[in-house]
Motif scaffolding. Sequence first.
Motif, PDB file in Angstrom:
ATOM      1  N   TYR A 108      33.880  40.023  32.545  1.00  0.00           N
ATOM      2  CA  TYR A 108      34.965  39.051  32.682  1.00  0.00           C
ATOM      3  C   TYR A 108      36.349  39.699  32.662  1.00  0.00           C
ATOM      4  CZ  TYR A 108      31.704  35.153  32.219  1.00  0.00           C
ATOM      5  OH  TYR A 108      30.690  34.237  32.431  1.00  0.00           O
ATOM      6  N   LYS A 155      20.006  40.574  21.619  1.00  0.00           N
ATOM      7  CA  LYS A 155      19.963  40.782  23.070  1.00  0.00           C
ATOM      8  C   LYS A 155      18.981  41.909  23.449  1.00  0.00           C
ATOM      9  CE  LYS A 155      24.476  38.978  24.456  1.00  0.00           C
ATOM     10  NZ  LYS A 155      24.890  38.368  23.200  1.00  0.00           N
ATOM     11  N   TRP A 158      17.191  41.420  26.584  1.00  0.00           N
ATOM     12  CA  TRP A 158      18.038  41.296  27.778  1.00  0.00           C
ATOM     13  C   TRP A 158      17.827  42.486  28.721  1.00  0.00           C
ATOM     14  CZ3 TRP A 158      23.361  38.747  28.312  1.00  0.00           C
ATOM     15  CH2 TRP A 158      23.367  37.470  27.723  1.00  0.00           C
ATOM     16  N   GLU A 176      18.440  33.661  29.723  1.00  0.00           N
ATOM     17  CA  GLU A 176      19.800  33.880  29.236  1.00  0.00           C
ATOM     18  C   GLU A 176      20.532  34.900  30.118  1.00  0.00           C
ATOM     19  OE1 GLU A 176      19.342  35.083  25.186  1.00  0.00           O
ATOM     20  OE2 GLU A 176      19.264  33.019  24.441  1.00  0.00           O
ATOM     21  N   VAL A 177      19.845  35.939  30.517  1.00  0.00           N
ATOM     22  CA  VAL A 177      20.440  36.952  31.386  1.00  0.00           C
ATOM     23  C   VAL A 177      20.758  36.343  32.746  1.00  0.00           C
ATOM     24  CG1 VAL A 177      20.061  39.149  32.574  1.00  0.00           C
ATOM     25  CG2 VAL A 177      19.259  38.834  30.221  1.00  0.00           C
ATOM     26  N   ASN A 179      21.313  33.203  33.549  1.00  0.00           N
ATOM     27  CA  ASN A 179      22.441  32.277  33.460  1.00  0.00           C
ATOM     28  C   ASN A 179      23.759  33.004  33.232  1.00  0.00           C
ATOM     29  OD1 ASN A 179      20.717  30.088  33.805  1.00  0.00           O
ATOM     30  ND2 ASN A 179      20.408  29.790  31.600  1.00  0.00           N
ATOM     31  N   TYR A 180      23.708  34.081  32.442  1.00  0.00           N
ATOM     32  CA  TYR A 180      24.931  34.859  32.175  1.00  0.00           C
ATOM     33  C   TYR A 180      25.486  35.439  33.474  1.00  0.00           C
ATOM     34  CZ  TYR A 180      28.059  38.407  30.257  1.00  0.00           C
ATOM     35  OH  TYR A 180      29.166  39.187  29.977  1.00  0.00           O
ATOM     36  N   ASP A 183      26.746  32.607  35.844  1.00  0.00           N
ATOM     37  CA  ASP A 183      27.998  32.025  35.347  1.00  0.00           C
ATOM     38  C   ASP A 183      29.182  32.961  35.594  1.00  0.00           C
ATOM     39  OD1 ASP A 183      26.637  29.798  34.508  1.00  0.00           O
ATOM     40  OD2 ASP A 183      26.574  30.366  32.388  1.00  0.00           O
ATOM     41  N   ALA A 184      28.972  34.249  35.345  1.00  0.00           N
ATOM     42  CA  ALA A 184      30.050  35.218  35.555  1.00  0.00           C
ATOM     43  C   ALA A 184      30.411  35.304  37.037  1.00  0.00           C
ATOM     44  CB  ALA A 184      29.641  36.597  35.031  1.00  0.00           C
TER      45      ALA A 184
END
Length: 499
Positions: A108, A155, A158, A176-177, A179-180, A183-184
Amino acid sequence: MKKRAWIFILIPFLLFYALPVGAAEKEDRKWQDESIYFLMVDRFNNGDLGNDNQVDVKDPNAYHGGDFQGIIDKLDYIKDMGFTSIWLNSILDNEDKGYHGKWVQDFYKTEEHFGTMDEFKKLVKEAHNRDMKVLFDFEVIQVGPNHSFLTEPEKKDWFREQKGDELPKLNQENPEVKNYLIDAAKWWIEETNIDGYYLEDVDKAPDDFTREFAKEVKSAKNNFYLLGDLQAHDSEKVAQFQELGMDGLLDVPLAEKIRPVFDQVDNSLNDLVANKEYLMSIYKDPFLMGSVVDNRNMARFTHAAITKNQHPGPRWKLALTYLYTTPGIPIVYYGSEIALEGGGGADNHGQMDFRTDKELIDYITKLGELRAAFPSLTRGSLELLAEENEMSVYKRTYEEETTVIAINNSSGSQNITIDANVLEDDRELRGLITDDLVKSRNGQYTLFLDREEAEVYVLSNKSGINIPFVIATIVVYGAFLTFIYLIWSRSRKRKASKK
């Protein structure tokens, strides 16, 4: 007065010869109409000395100072060559000496050596103001060797099991990975209004992840382009990934065939064109594939030519002619326009030099103009017409427009004859690079090219009297002569009044 009169007399003829030679009306621009300039931010241009932290231009593995401002300063340089899009290596925050963008440590943030988020937004805005698109590498496979996630116990799952000294590989099967990353990726689109991503080694991720990633990022912006690359450079496998939502893939299988043909003289193009026809039959959308001669992961084409004792300029001209006139999006690696030298690894990421001879730049500019003017070069079918003595001729046809490309890859002048039944009889081929003109005679077109020369022709009606032009010329001359008469008459009266 006489000097001025001659200038006015020449104007209609200058206007006539400046008219386009039959380019079809351009439709709405699509990604297949783009031409992409790929650059490594750090090695391109240093526009802001304020972010030159730990810069060492003598160290090929250190930062050299290139940044967002440097790219902004050179956008017109890129656009003037005819490029409609720029592709940057990863701009995400990287670990020390991660000038190449492969050692991501924060998804980010921008890399501080390149500039701030606001400066990147300015770059995108300035590009869009010039009607240019922007895409950059988005890493979905791996992170830097010291990423903070590696020390967080929660994590642990991950990442995949690491083999040897390879970079830590993300586990995209973990929700989770997945979606991460999605999303980024969507966050960058919403924040900066970029136009596309490049995903390297996308075949290392599960197909389900690639399919969902493509669907989600494209929902964030219309006409968003996804370009990818595969670790396995196999044509059949490349074709599969367009089915998963990737718009185009780097056509490395094609590049591997282009290079040994063009890096020296006296090689036939026959297999190359035949291979392109085959690839068009298996790719879902061959017009969206990324056509390359070289990239950051292989020794530069210039290096290959020099190694074979060839002058790189003519070699580049022929290779680029093929790249720009066959189906696919031409992607030119920065420095190719100056025949930048470079072997493998960091040696391939040399510093750009803007103080060089413009001959090759002018040639690329001309090719860019032709791609922009003639839809057949970006949307047309492909057909090999003839191949003889290392000279090949093929045509592109789109609606009512036909362009014919001739490439002489031999060490001597060559001529080749094309039957009119494959081009239409009683017409002519107007050259767009060297201004050659070939008229059909006895049902044939005979093309002649000097050694290591290429020409792009457009099929046109035979030259004759242009009635609308003649009428326009008469009108212009009439107005001009009336103007001259009035000036002359006024001058006589002025002289008479002084006597």
